[in-house]
Write an enzyme that holds these catalytic residues in place. Structure first.
Site, PDB file in Angstrom:
ATOM      1  N   CYS A   1     -17.284   0.226  17.663  1.00  0.00           N
ATOM      2  CA  CYS A   1     -18.553   0.746  18.151  1.00  0.00           C
ATOM      3  C   CYS A   1     -19.091   1.835  17.245  1.00  0.00           C
ATOM      4  CB  CYS A   1     -18.397   1.271  19.571  1.00  0.00           C
ATOM      5  SG  CYS A   1     -19.956   1.669  20.358  1.00  0.00           S
TER       6      CYS A   1
ATOM      7  N   HIS B   1       0.046   4.493   1.024  1.00  0.00           N
ATOM      8  CA  HIS B   1      -0.097   5.481   2.097  1.00  0.00           C
ATOM      9  C   HIS B   1       0.306   4.970   3.472  1.00  0.00           C
ATOM     10  CE1 HIS B   1      -3.940   4.212   4.146  1.00  0.00           C
ATOM     11  NE2 HIS B   1      -3.956   3.455   3.083  1.00  0.00           N
TER      12      HIS B   1
ATOM     13  N   SER C   1       0.846  -1.187   0.000  1.00  0.00           N
ATOM     14  CA  SER C   1       0.000   0.000   0.000  1.00  0.00           C
ATOM     15  C   SER C   1       0.881   1.236   0.000  1.00  0.00           C
ATOM     16  CB  SER C   1      -0.869  -0.024   1.259  1.00  0.00           C
ATOM     17  OG  SER C   1      -1.497   1.227   1.429  1.00  0.00           O
TER      18      SER C   1
END
Lengths: 124, 382
Positions: free
Chosen positions: B324, B203, B201
């Site tokens: 959450c 980033h 990746s």
């Protein structure tokens, strides 16, 4: 764009005024479930059908803490029947805004109060 | 507010100055389409060829084996779905702590799959993996290092085991690893690792967002999942994004010079030692074979997202394993896979270090953290 948490909600999260227990509480309500990570205990002190004092202990996210504090603020001084009319939408409106997935936290606070009233009435 | 302290480097990293500098000419000045035969196009093509060579050097492979993609997620999808789509009745094995870019891709593939359990530190056991291999197995995908708890998987040992299994098999098993988190600190030589596919990746290594790399061994046959102009040997159609590709290559090239592994490990161990002095704090993930920049803790009686928000108020960026905020409200599948109870998983905090992290930053973080944990414990009464 609106911030996910309003300033008012942040204030109730960072500096809740109604946290703690009531030693000689007339009713105690415990709600929440570990799966979603929120556990809430609501304590009420009742005199002549009026909620004289209300406190909370909450393990949970910012929204759960802020709504716990807010429901204490809104219910205190009200007759039980009136306090039970507080809807989760009232809590959300009063706090300003909560991130959408967190709205259930307001529902939890309302259920906490209901559970505390139930425990108070069962003792009568 | 005082200086911001960024301790969420496993989420993303800023683009390094040198990287940005290399990218800029390819937006408006050298903007040609690398597929065009005119000078402007060829200028861009040369830049892409050079970038490909840089990545190939890093991976120890041929340039032809490097595929540029739009993200690590896309690279994982192209490889996994591409391989599975080219077999009749395939079976695939992956681990329980993969990033969703692998785990969901496997689960949604519609083919027979096995999700391998991990131990309490998040390690895959190559012997357990071996037992799950079937006659139909065509692919194994195990991440190089975990994004939440930093566990470095024994990729080389798994690679050796698979190579041995493949002797005498009609259906050869291909081995893929998602190295998005690992690339900044660990060797990604594909021959040493024994992999047929590897994902990078941009980033996560101080390169730009919106670019990833898939290494695909020359002998791997696969089907494209994106159709179009036929770029990248037909496996990733879509006009070359020259500035991002150039930035990705520069970021990879700078890893060795910029990422100080030992220094980061020292800071990590200091942080772990200090945080564990807090009462009822625990470390999630291993003590050894852990990414140099990863720490993850649980604090009994303090919820993770609340901690993140209090730290943020003080200008400190961290993250939580608690989901959450997502719609499901389920705690992290990684923390559950290493045996954490729901409440422990919800009280987790990931603190990931970067090139710029100093001991002073960590001391400031520790001071705020202690106060935040105490405050939340008062509110929770736990």
């Amino acid at each position: 764009m609106k911030k996910p948490y309003s300033e008012k909600a942040m204030e109730h999260f960072l500096n809740p005024k109604n946290m703690g227990e009531i030693d000689d509480a007339d009713g105690i309500g415990e709600v929440g479930n570990p799966k979603c990570g929120d556990l809430m205990t609501i304590y009420i002190k009742v005199k002549d059908g009026t909620i004289e004092d209300m406190r909370f202990k909450t393990l949970g996210c910012a929204a759960a803490i802020a709504t716990s504090d807010m429901i204490c603020e809104m219910a205190k001084g009200k007759k039980i029947e009136e306090a039970l009319k507080i809807t989760f939408q009232d809590l959300v409106d009063e706090l300003g805004s909560l991130p959408a997935p967190k709205v259930h936290c307001a529902d939890l606070a309302q259920r906490g109060l209901k559970a505390a009233v139930k425990s108070y009435e069962s003792k009568k | 507010m005082s200086k911001k302290i960024y301790l969420d480097n496993a989420s993303t990293t800023p683009v390094e100055k040198e990287v940005l500098k290399e990218m800029i000419p390819y937006f408006s000045e050298k903007f040609g389409n690398p597929s065009s035969i005119h000078g402007l196009g060829q200028e861009a093509k040369v830049a892409i060829d050079k970038s490909r060579k840089k990545i190939a050097n890093f991976l120890g492979c041929d340039s032809e084996e490097v595929i540029f993609t739009g993200s690590a997620t896309e690279a994982n999808n192209i490889f996994i779905r591409g391989v599975l789509g080219s077999f009749e009745n395939p079976h695939v094995i992956t681990s329980a702590i993969e990033h969703d870019a692998v785990l969901k891709t496997v689960k949604k593939s519609g083919v027979d799959y096995t999700v391998l359990k991990v131990d309490e530190d998040g390690f895959v056991n190559p012997e357990d993996l071996k037992k799950k291999i079937k006659k139909e197995t065509v692919l194994v995908s195990v991440m190089y290092a975990n994004n939440e708890i930093g566990t470095i998987e024994p990729i080389k040992r798994i690679g050796e085991m698979i190579e041995k299994e493949n002797e005498g098999r009609d259906r050869k098993i291909l081995f893929h690893t998602d190295a998005a988190q690992a690339a900044g600190y660990l060797s990604c030589n594909v021959d040493e690792l024994g992999v047929d596919g590897l994902t990078l990746s941009g980033h996560k290594i101080y390169g730009p967002k919106g670019v990833g790399v898939l290494y695909k061994g020359s002998s791997v046959n696969m089907r494209p999942i994106i159709y179009g102009g036929g770029q990248e040997e037909g496996l990733r159609s879509g006009t070359y994004n020259t500035p991002l590709i150039v930035g990705m290559a520069k970021a990879v090239e700078l890893i060795k010079e910029k990422n100080k592994k030992e220094k980061t490990e020292e800071l990590r161990d200091y942080l772990i030692r200090e945080v564990l002095k807090i009462k009822d704090a625990s470390l999630n993930g291993p003590k050894k074979s852990r990414l140099p920049n990863n720490t993850n803790f649980s604090f009994q009686g303090a919820e993770g997202e609340s901690l993140v928000m209090i730290l943020d108020q003080e200008g400190i960026s961290t993250s939580t394993g608690s989901a959450c905020s997502s719609k499901t409200l389920e705690p992290s599948h990684v923390l559950k896979a290493i045996g954490l109870k729901d409440l422990q998983a919800h009280s987790s905090l990931r603190v990931s270090l970067g090139r710029k992290t100093t001991k002073k930053d960590l001391d400031k973080f520790l001071a705020v953290l202690k106060e935040a944990v105490e405050r939340l414990r008062k509110i929770s009464g736990r």
